[in-house]
Scaffold this motif. Structure first.
Motif, short mmCIF file in Angstrom:
data_model
loop_
_atom_site.label_atom_id
_atom_site.label_comp_id
_atom_site.label_asym_id
_atom_site.label_seq_id
_atom_site.Cartn_x
_atom_site.Cartn_y
_atom_site.Cartn_z
N PRO A 118 0.82 -1.22 0.00
CA PRO A 118 0.00 0.00 0.00
C PRO A 118 0.86 1.27 0.00
O PRO A 118 1.79 1.41 0.79
CB PRO A 118 -0.82 -0.11 1.28
CG PRO A 118 -0.13 -1.11 2.13
CD PRO A 118 0.66 -1.99 1.22
N ASP A 119 0.53 2.19 -0.90
CA ASP A 119 1.26 3.45 -1.00
C ASP A 119 1.16 4.26 0.29
O ASP A 119 2.10 4.96 0.68
CB ASP A 119 0.74 4.30 -2.16
CG ASP A 119 1.15 3.73 -3.51
OD1 ASP A 119 2.04 2.85 -3.53
OD2 ASP A 119 0.58 4.17 -4.53
N SER A 120 0.02 4.16 0.96
CA SER A 120 -0.17 4.95 2.18
C SER A 120 0.87 4.62 3.25
O SER A 120 1.22 5.47 4.06
CB SER A 120 -1.57 4.72 2.74
OG SER A 120 -1.75 3.34 3.04
N LYS A 121 1.37 3.42 3.21
CA LYS A 121 2.35 3.00 4.23
C LYS A 121 3.78 2.97 3.69
O LYS A 121 4.72 3.28 4.41
CB LYS A 121 1.96 1.62 4.76
CG LYS A 121 2.78 1.16 5.94
CD LYS A 121 2.24 -0.14 6.51
CE LYS A 121 3.02 -0.56 7.72
NZ LYS A 121 2.52 -1.80 8.30
N TYR A 122 3.98 2.61 2.43
CA TYR A 122 5.32 2.33 1.90
C TYR A 122 5.80 3.28 0.80
O TYR A 122 6.81 3.01 0.16
CB TYR A 122 5.39 0.89 1.37
CG TYR A 122 5.20 -0.15 2.45
CD1 TYR A 122 6.21 -0.42 3.35
CD2 TYR A 122 4.00 -0.85 2.56
CE1 TYR A 122 6.04 -1.37 4.34
CE2 TYR A 122 3.82 -1.81 3.53
CZ TYR A 122 4.85 -2.06 4.43
OH TYR A 122 4.69 -3.00 5.40
N LEU A 123 5.09 4.36 0.56
CA LEU A 123 5.45 5.24 -0.55
C LEU A 123 6.89 5.76 -0.44
O LEU A 123 7.62 5.80 -1.43
CB LEU A 123 4.47 6.41 -0.66
CG LEU A 123 4.67 7.31 -1.88
CD1 LEU A 123 4.47 6.51 -3.16
CD2 LEU A 123 3.72 8.50 -1.83
#
Length: 135
Positions: A118-123
């Motif tokens: 997920p981008d929200s966590k790993y961007l």
């Protein structure tokens, strides 16, 4: 005499003197626990065989050897670099040692992470990885 003693103590590297002294203390404690007096080739062989063999890789044993060698020379005026059996023992341990090979991260796992994490966590992690794999 005090100046000569100060000169001798300056032979140990300043930045890592504490590490050298720690190694020397460990050697002295081991020797005391074993009830051994003095330092000779058999004592050094036993020390490296029993104390380090189970704990360290051969490359680390060479580092410890160097530290103990330097401190024994400075503090006890003992030169273990002339102990041929000890040197042969360390060389033999190095020869038989098989270093652990680091696992490599395969491209498919990287791509899976980039597409599914997920981008929200790993961007903040994904952007540098993505840029690295593009070039």
């Amino acid at each position: 005499m005090k100046q000569a003693e100060a000169a001798c103590l300056s032979l140990l590297p300043r930045k890592s003197k504490d590490n050298y002294d720690k190694e020397f203390r460990q050697f002295e404690e081991w020797r005391e626990q074993q009830g051994l007096n003095g330092v000779n080739e058999e004592v050094m062989l036993a020390y490296f065989h029993n104390y380090y063999r189970r704990k360290l890789a051969p490359s680390s044993m060479w580092t410890k050897y160097s530290m103990v060698k330097s401190t024994l020379k400075v503090y006890k005026n003992v030169d273990i670099s002339k102990y041929g059996k000890l040197i042969s023992y360390l060389k033999n341990e190095t020869r038989t040692h098989k270093p652990k090979k680091a696992k490599t991260l395969e491209r498919e796992y990287v791509e899976k992470f980039l597409t599914q994490a997920p981008d929200s966590k790993y961007l903040m992690i994904k952007v540098p990885i993505h840029n690295f794999f593009i070039y």
